[in-house]
Design an enzyme around this catalytic site. Structure first.
Site, PDB file in Angstrom:
ATOM      1  N   LYS A 179      97.450  52.607  59.085  1.00 16.89           N
ATOM      2  CA  LYS A 179      97.007  51.255  59.420  1.00 16.89           C
ATOM      3  C   LYS A 179      96.468  50.625  58.142  1.00 16.89           C
ATOM      4  CE  LYS A 179      96.394  48.594  63.131  1.00 16.89           C
ATOM      5  NZ  LYS A 179      97.116  48.544  64.389  1.00 16.89           N
ATOM      6  N   VAL A 222     102.297  39.742  76.552  1.00 20.53           N
ATOM      7  CA  VAL A 222     102.598  40.911  77.389  1.00 20.53           C
ATOM      8  C   VAL A 222     102.176  40.657  78.839  1.00 20.53           C
ATOM      9  CG1 VAL A 222     102.187  43.381  77.720  1.00 20.53           C
ATOM     10  CG2 VAL A 222     102.274  42.445  75.405  1.00 20.53           C
TER      11      VAL A 222
HETATM   12  P1  NAD Z   1      98.210  37.690  73.301  1.00 22.10           P
HETATM   13  O1  NAD Z   1      97.280  37.247  72.251  1.00 22.10           O
HETATM   14  O2  NAD Z   1      99.557  37.054  73.422  1.00 22.10           O
HETATM   15  O3  NAD Z   1      97.508  37.523  74.748  1.00 22.10           O
HETATM   16  C1  NAD Z   1      96.192  37.844  74.997  1.00 22.10           C
HETATM   17  C2  NAD Z   1      95.729  36.964  76.148  1.00 22.10           C
HETATM   18  O4  NAD Z   1      94.414  37.348  76.521  1.00 22.10           O
HETATM   19  C3  NAD Z   1      95.673  35.477  75.794  1.00 22.10           C
HETATM   20  O5  NAD Z   1      96.293  34.712  76.810  1.00 22.10           O
HETATM   21  C4  NAD Z   1      94.175  35.190  75.698  1.00 22.10           C
HETATM   22  O6  NAD Z   1      93.848  33.858  76.035  1.00 22.10           O
HETATM   23  C5  NAD Z   1      93.634  36.183  76.705  1.00 22.10           C
HETATM   24  N1  NAD Z   1      92.222  36.511  76.528  1.00 22.10           N
HETATM   25  C6  NAD Z   1      91.517  36.611  75.365  1.00 22.10           C
HETATM   26  N2  NAD Z   1      90.243  36.936  75.644  1.00 22.10           N
HETATM   27  C7  NAD Z   1      90.141  37.058  76.978  1.00 22.10           C
HETATM   28  C8  NAD Z   1      89.088  37.387  77.869  1.00 22.10           C
HETATM   29  N3  NAD Z   1      87.861  37.655  77.430  1.00 22.10           N
HETATM   30  N4  NAD Z   1      89.349  37.406  79.199  1.00 22.10           N
HETATM   31  C9  NAD Z   1      90.587  37.119  79.679  1.00 22.10           C
HETATM   32  N5  NAD Z   1      91.621  36.812  78.871  1.00 22.10           N
HETATM   33  C10 NAD Z   1      91.403  36.770  77.555  1.00 22.10           C
HETATM   34  O7  NAD Z   1      98.336  39.275  73.138  1.00 22.10           O
HETATM   35  P2  NAD Z   1      99.490  40.212  73.669  1.00 22.10           P
HETATM   36  O8  NAD Z   1     100.511  40.367  72.608  1.00 22.10           O
HETATM   37  O9  NAD Z   1      99.884  39.800  75.048  1.00 22.10           O
HETATM   38  O10 NAD Z   1      98.699  41.603  73.739  1.00 22.10           O
HETATM   39  C11 NAD Z   1      97.772  41.850  74.782  1.00 22.10           C
HETATM   40  C12 NAD Z   1      97.046  43.166  74.497  1.00 22.10           C
HETATM   41  O11 NAD Z   1      98.008  44.222  74.400  1.00 22.10           O
HETATM   42  C13 NAD Z   1      96.258  43.198  73.179  1.00 22.10           C
HETATM   43  O12 NAD Z   1      95.135  44.025  73.354  1.00 22.10           O
HETATM   44  C14 NAD Z   1      97.233  43.870  72.217  1.00 22.10           C
HETATM   45  O13 NAD Z   1      96.532  44.520  71.172  1.00 22.10           O
HETATM   46  C15 NAD Z   1      97.897  44.865  73.131  1.00 22.10           C
HETATM   47  N6  NAD Z   1      99.221  45.257  72.680  1.00 22.10           N
HETATM   48  C16 NAD Z   1     100.198  44.316  72.516  1.00 22.10           C
HETATM   49  C17 NAD Z   1     101.465  44.720  72.098  1.00 22.10           C
HETATM   50  C18 NAD Z   1     102.572  43.703  71.923  1.00 22.10           C
HETATM   51  O14 NAD Z   1     103.753  44.120  71.826  1.00 22.10           O
HETATM   52  N7  NAD Z   1     102.301  42.408  71.888  1.00 22.10           N
HETATM   53  C19 NAD Z   1     101.739  46.071  71.838  1.00 22.10           C
HETATM   54  C20 NAD Z   1     100.718  47.009  72.044  1.00 22.10           C
HETATM   55  C21 NAD Z   1      99.465  46.590  72.462  1.00 22.10           C
END
Ligand code: NAD
Length: 353
Positions: free
Chosen positions: A78, A182
């Site tokens: 990382k 996601v």
């Molecule tokens: P994203 O930023 O597209 O979506 C996150 C969502 O959570 C947003 O709609 C945001 O408004 C909302 N949010 C933020 N704070 C919040 C709170 N306190 N309460 C409720 N909602 C809240 O992120 P993503 O790509 O959808 O990823 C979601 C999670 O999955 C993250 O933790 C990310 O690290 C993890 N993740 C994502 C991927 C990927 O392929 N995108 C892969 C592995 C892990």
């Protein structure tokens, strides 16, 4: 660094600074036992260099376990770039950072993470081939989130089956926290399977859209984890699974995409003791890294990515069955499985040396 609790015999930790561009960064390679260390590049305003080092150490170790359990021939690494993402990502700084990645000669492969964009990765590719998750080129893997959503969905079905004897989601009450890249895709899929959705997001437009299009009930984000429901699906921030949640929430199953869901490591055991079935986050959300790894291999093969992502459901079922048989917390079982693969590779390396 050697004295911080997050240091875990990391193979190599590189600090990078460039006076001309203002770049300050840390690249941590936790393990290359299974292959080059693949993991995201995060840009964040850390309070101190110590905080940044600790984050790099902790996250790179997590990537070793995630990649191992996903069956990838890749180790864990990382990188963190210190500074406000709005100002710390100048082209000069990104080029300087990419130069440092290049000097690691393929032992580290960087990808997009918090505070970074695909355009940043594209820019780094001008300097080094050792980045993945780009938008162009023969092997470009594109948006990882559909693959992440698919893996979480399959693991969720496996977890529901382990808890109830059937993976039928008809009329199951499912709470999705975070309707981003996601979470939204998952919510659509769960609704199509007949689940009744509770949703929360700090973004009002997204929850309003979910209410209109997915017949979802909107719940305040602070309240959602404590609503009576069959499955809680954290897809926003880490740290949502607290001791309080484990001991009091009327929830049977937890399976979601968010990284680092356990607020503290002891919550794994607390969830198990409370009879809540938790599908370990780094196991179920590996679809994205599987997709990026395909690009890093130099030859993106959509069919093989699909097969590997589908395997997440089977791995989740194996972890849950072992946890039941041995009466051990699911996170501990997943860690032990990942470690067994890493130790096997280390042993093999020692034999060959
Ligand atoms: P994203 O930023 O597209 O979506 C996150 C969502 O959570 C947003 O709609 C945001 O408004 C909302 N949010 C933020 N704070 C919040 C709170 N306190 N309460 C409720 N909602 C809240 O992120 P993503 O790509 O959808 O990823 C979601 C999670 O999955 C993250 O933790 C990310 O690290 C993890 N993740 C994502 C991927 C990927 O392929 N995108 C892969 C592995 C892990």
């Amino acid at each position: 660094m050697f004295d911080t609790p997050d240091f875990d015999d990391h193979e190599e930790v590189v600090s990078v600074s460039c006076a001309r561009s203002g770049l300050r960064a840390i690249i941590a390679l936790h393990s290359t036992a299974l292959g080059p260390a693949l993991g995201g590049i995060r840009c964040w305003s850390y309070d101190s260099g110590t905080a940044a080092t600790r984050d790099a150490l902790r996250l790179s170790r997590g990537m070793t376990y995630k990649n191992a359990l996903a069956g990838l021939d890749l180790g864990g690494g990382k990188a963190v770039i210190l500074g406000d993402p709005a100002t710390a990502r100048s082209p000069a700084a990104l080029h300087a950072f990419a130069g440092a990645v290049d000097r690691l000669d393929g032992r580290y492969i960087g990808a997009e993470d918090v505070g970074m964009t695909v355009a940043d990765i594209d820019l780094m590719r001008d300097v080094t081939p050792h980045v993945a998750g780009t938008s162009w080129g023969a092997a470009a893997s594109g948006d990882p989130s559909p693959h992440t959503a698919e893996g979480v969905f399959l693991a969720l079905k496996a977890t529901v089956a382990a808890a109830t004897g059937s993976d039928d989601l008809t009329d199951a009450r499912v709470g999705v926290m975070g309707l981003g890249a996601v979470g939204w895709k998952l919510a659509e899929r769960l609704r199509a399977e007949g689940a009744r959705l509770l949703v929360s997001d700090v973004n009002v437009t997204r929850v309003t859209r979910a209410a209109a299009q997915l017949d979802a009930d909107i719940v305040d984000p602070r309240r959602l984890p404590f609503e009576p429901m069959d499955v809680f699906v954290p897809c926003a921030l880490g740290g949502v699974l607290t001791r309080d949640f484990a001991e009091t929430a009327p929830v049977r199953i937890v399976c979601g995409a968010a990284n680092n869901q356990l607020a503290t490591p002891d919550v794994d055991a607390a969830l198990w003791e409370a009879g809540k079935l938790y599908a370990p986050d780094y196991l179920v959300n590996a679809g994205g890294v599987i997709n990026v790894a395909a690009e890093a291999s130099g030859e993106y093969d959509a069919y093989r990515v699909g097969v590997a992502v589908r395997e997440i459901g089977a791995t989740a079922a194996r972890v849950l069955e072992t946890a039941r048989r041995e009466d051990r917390p699911t996170g501990a079982v997943a860690d032990a499985m990942a470690l067994a693969r890493i130790e096997g590779a280390r042993e093999e390396r020692r034999r060959r040396a």
